[in-house]
Scaffold this motif. Structure first.
Motif, PDB file in Angstrom:
ATOM      1  N   ILE A 232     -63.693  63.603 -44.881  1.00 15.73           N
ATOM      2  CA  ILE A 232     -62.350  64.185 -44.827  1.00 15.73           C
ATOM      3  C   ILE A 232     -62.415  65.675 -44.515  1.00 15.73           C
ATOM      4  N   ILE A 233     -63.342  66.387 -45.145  1.00 10.23           N
ATOM      5  CA  ILE A 233     -63.474  67.822 -44.883  1.00 10.23           C
ATOM      6  C   ILE A 233     -63.842  68.070 -43.422  1.00 10.23           C
ATOM      7  N   ALA A 295     -51.735  75.149 -37.056  1.00  7.87           N
ATOM      8  CA  ALA A 295     -50.741  74.217 -37.593  1.00  7.87           C
ATOM      9  C   ALA A 295     -51.364  72.845 -37.863  1.00  7.87           C
ATOM     10  N   PHE A 296     -52.251  72.391 -36.973  1.00 13.04           N
ATOM     11  CA  PHE A 296     -52.915  71.107 -37.177  1.00 13.04           C
ATOM     12  C   PHE A 296     -53.806  71.144 -38.416  1.00 13.04           C
ATOM     13  N   VAL A 297     -54.528  72.248 -38.609  1.00 10.07           N
ATOM     14  CA  VAL A 297     -55.395  72.368 -39.786  1.00 10.07           C
ATOM     15  C   VAL A 297     -54.564  72.357 -41.061  1.00 10.07           C
ATOM     16  N   GLN A 298     -53.495  73.143 -41.073  1.00 10.69           N
ATOM     17  CA  GLN A 298     -52.636  73.194 -42.255  1.00 10.69           C
ATOM     18  C   GLN A 298     -52.031  71.830 -42.550  1.00 10.69           C
ATOM     19  N   TRP A 302     -52.825  69.553 -45.818  1.00 15.57           N
ATOM     20  CA  TRP A 302     -51.727  69.200 -46.728  1.00 15.57           C
ATOM     21  C   TRP A 302     -51.647  67.691 -46.926  1.00 15.57           C
ATOM     22  N   ILE A 303     -51.751  66.940 -45.837  1.00 12.46           N
ATOM     23  CA  ILE A 303     -51.691  65.477 -45.934  1.00 12.46           C
ATOM     24  C   ILE A 303     -52.857  64.945 -46.759  1.00 12.46           C
ATOM     25  N   SER A 304     -54.063  65.470 -46.496  1.00 13.17           N
ATOM     26  CA  SER A 304     -55.238  65.015 -47.235  1.00 13.17           C
ATOM     27  C   SER A 304     -55.119  65.314 -48.723  1.00 13.17           C
ATOM     28  N   ARG A 305     -54.603  66.487 -49.061  1.00 11.39           N
ATOM     29  CA  ARG A 305     -54.447  66.848 -50.482  1.00 11.39           C
ATOM     30  C   ARG A 305     -53.429  65.951 -51.169  1.00 11.39           C
ATOM     31  N   LYS A 306     -52.359  65.583 -50.449  1.00 11.19           N
ATOM     32  CA  LYS A 306     -51.332  64.736 -51.045  1.00 11.19           C
ATOM     33  C   LYS A 306     -51.784  63.285 -51.181  1.00 11.19           C
ATOM     34  N   ALA A 311     -59.289  68.409 -50.106  1.00 12.37           N
ATOM     35  CA  ALA A 311     -58.742  69.420 -49.199  1.00 12.37           C
ATOM     36  C   ALA A 311     -59.671  70.617 -49.149  1.00 12.37           C
ATOM     37  N   LEU A 312     -59.501  71.416 -48.092  1.00 11.24           N
ATOM     38  CA  LEU A 312     -60.291  72.630 -47.953  1.00 11.24           C
ATOM     39  C   LEU A 312     -59.775  73.723 -48.872  1.00 11.24           C
TER      40      LEU A 312
END
Length: 313
Positions: A232-233, A295-298, A302-306, A311-312
């Motif tokens: 994921i990272i 924007a893609f990284v953010q 955000w999606i991965s953390r949710k 998340a990074l």
């Protein structure tokens, strides 16, 4: 009898820094070259962003050039080539992501299952070598093999009945680009996943064997979940370069016959910035590229953390 209260003195920030420096000064010294590199080549050049909002002249400099605001961005968005370049860039990047991102993971899983350590080292060395080959040399090899007299070109032409160089056909450019990219980076990219695999607790596999799990079941239930945070990272970091398709390989493999599908934002930026000396226009394209990648990284972070908590930041 009253108990004596202990007096805890709070150390100042300066005292904590001095103490940490005394204990870890060797690590700080090793970090100096890295800091110098990032300051000189990553942070100082960011001052050039102001060029995007100017009609920059190398004779007048940043302070003397005329301020034009978003004029260059508007020109770029209204350009007839904007849609074509953006679509080509996203298509190539997503194809590399879809096929190139899982390839190192699969290779690492296969190497992890090998019983012979010597064979594993041989395969690793063979897959690592393309990463260290010059891009010019690597693209020359690809062009040689896909030529009508090359090994791959002659074989494909014999099967499909086509004629000529494979790179002269628009429909062949994307597969050749993606496959050659996997060939170059698959082995090198598998290193981090092999390192993650070594950290898996072997007792989990032993318990799975007792329960009667086969190799495939162990991979699905133990191996992949254990290296999922690493995957994921790496995926989040990869999303930060979704529009950063390098112009070097495109220029080396592309030609006039395939320019309709091979021209991307970076090649157009190279053309207007280097060949035409339109520095402000080129800087505006680069800033747009950077903001979209950010924007893609953010968004991916955000999606991965949710979804799964990884998340990074």
């Amino acid at each position: 009898m009253k108990a004596k209260k202990e007096v805890i003195t709070q150390k100042t920030f300066g005292q904590r820094v001095r103490r940490d420096w005394t204990m870890n000064w060797t690590l700080y010294v090793l970090m100096i070259p890295v800091l110098v590199y990032f300051i000189l080549f990553c942070y100082l050049p960011m001052y050039g962003i102001v060029m995007s909002f100017q009609d920059y002249s190398i004779y007048k400099g940043f302070t003397g050039s005329e301020w034009v605001g978003f004029e260059h961005f508007i020109k770029f968005f209204q350009s007839p080539r904007f849609g074509e370049l953006l679509i080509n860039t996203i298509r190539i990047s997503l194809a590399c992501l879809a096929f190139g991102f899982p390839a190192p993971i699969v290779l690492a899983l296969l190497l992890n299952e090998l019983k012979s350590a010597r064979l594993g080292k041989v395969i690793q060395n063979c897959t690592y070598i393309p990463h260290f080959v010059s891009l010019v040399v690597a693209c020359s090899i690809v062009k040689l093999f896909t030529n009508e007299t090359g090994i791959i070109g002659a074989f494909v032409n014999a099967i499909t009945g086509a004629d000529g160089n494979m790179l002269n056909y628009k429909e062949n450019f994307l597969p050749i680009y993606v496959i050659s990219n996997i060939w170059q980076e698959c082995g090198w990219g598998s290193i981090i996943y092999l390192a993650a695999l070594t950290g898996i607790d072997q007792s989990l596999y032993e318990a799975a064997e007792v329960d009667g799990a086969g190799k495939w079941k162990k991979v699905i239930s133990i191996t992949l979940p254990s290296i999922l945070p690493t995957i994921i990272i790496m995926l989040i970091m990869r999303m930060g370069s979704i529009l950063s398709v390098g112009y070097e390989k495109i220029l080396l493999l592309g030609n006039d016959a395939t320019s309709e599908v091979s021209d991307v934002l970076s090649t157009y930026n190279y053309e207007v910035g280097i060949k035409q000396s339109r520095y402000s226009y080129s800087a505006a394209i680069g800033l747009f590229n950077t903001l979209v990648n950010l924007a893609f990284v953010q968004g991916a972070n955000w999606i991965s953390r949710k979804v799964n908590g990884y998340a990074l930041w």
